[in-house]
Design an enzyme around this catalytic site. Structure first.
Site, PDB file in Angstrom:
ATOM      1  CG  ASP A 188      -2.084  -0.933   1.115  1.00  0.00           C
ATOM      2  OD1 ASP A 188      -2.009  -1.881   0.320  1.00  0.00           O
ATOM      3  OD2 ASP A 188      -3.079  -0.747   1.861  1.00  0.00           O
ATOM      4  CE  LYS A 228      -5.177   2.170   2.632  1.00  0.00           C
ATOM      5  NZ  LYS A 228      -4.020   1.518   3.303  1.00  0.00           N
ATOM      6  CE  LYS A 238      -6.724  -1.166   2.672  1.00  0.00           C
ATOM      7  NZ  LYS A 238      -5.363  -1.656   3.045  1.00  0.00           N
TER       8      LYS A 238
END
Length: 215
Positions: free
Chosen positions: A91, A153, A182
């Site tokens: 991430d 995300k 996400k």
């Protein structure tokens, strides 16, 4: 078919003062509840991988976290080290300043370098929605898709705001089926989690995984 919300959760502890016992507990909980991954800072990647060896729980490691203003070379090095330590997903935080300055090509190159360094590990790109206009959110999503990211995300959870239903919906509309979405930051209970899924989230990042699982 009933939704398996647990399998959509990245069970997260990114606290600066987390100690080894906290990471051990995080991994034990992820195994017990069948969460998708644990999400940890890169220092803890190897320990998490050791604890979860032989399970179906993946290891998400954050890169350039939480500001995104790390050099591309630094992000690449952190990514390569995390993958070597057992990370299955990365991430990364975008270079928010470059995006806001209109330097989308640099943002895309930064992401692409991490994607390349990650190899077979999926890369989720944190665009930090709370700092962006809707136009900037769309541009960040487009740069992420172009760079080969597996997910976009919403948030680090460490800035001025977290995931919102509106942002998740905009991101899903932007990326379509070209990558996944996400939602992370400020998801505390099952109702909030389900609202994010309804808006288009494929994965949820939260430190409240057990509260969500127990409903």
């Amino acid at each position: 078919m009933e939704l398996n919300l647990n399998a959509m959760i990245d069970h997260t502890n990114l606290k600066q003062d987390a100690v080894e016992a906290d990471i051990e507990r995080l991994c034990d909980e992820a195994r017990a509840f069948g969460f998708a991954t644990v999400c940890v800072n890169s220092y803890w990647t190897a320990r998490a991988a050791e604890l979860l060896e032989g399970t179906d729980v993946g290891i998400t490691t954050v890169v350039g976290f939480p500001l995104g203003a790390m050099s591309t070379a630094g992000k690449v090095a952190e990514t390569a080290a995390a993958v070597a330590d057992g990370a299955t997903e990365i991430d990364m935080v975008i270079n928010v300043g470059r995006l806001k300055a209109g330097d989308d090509a640099i943002v895309e190159q930064d992401i692409a370098a991490v994607v390349e360094a990650a190899g077979d590990a999926d890369v989720k790109v944190i665009i930090e929605c709370c700092l962006l206009t809707d136009d900037e959110k769309v541009r960040a999503c487009e740069a992420s898709v172009a760079a080969g990211a597996a997910f976009v995300k919403t948030s680090t959870g460490f800035s001025t705001g977290g995931a919102t239903v509106e942002d998740v919906r905009l991101m899903r509309q932007t990326v379509g089926d070209r990558c996944k979405v996400k939602a992370a930051g400020g998801i505390h209970n099952r109702a909030e989690a389900l609202a994010m899924v309804e808006a288009g989230a494929d994965r949820l990042g939260t430190s409240s995984g057990i509260a969500i699982a127990e409903g």
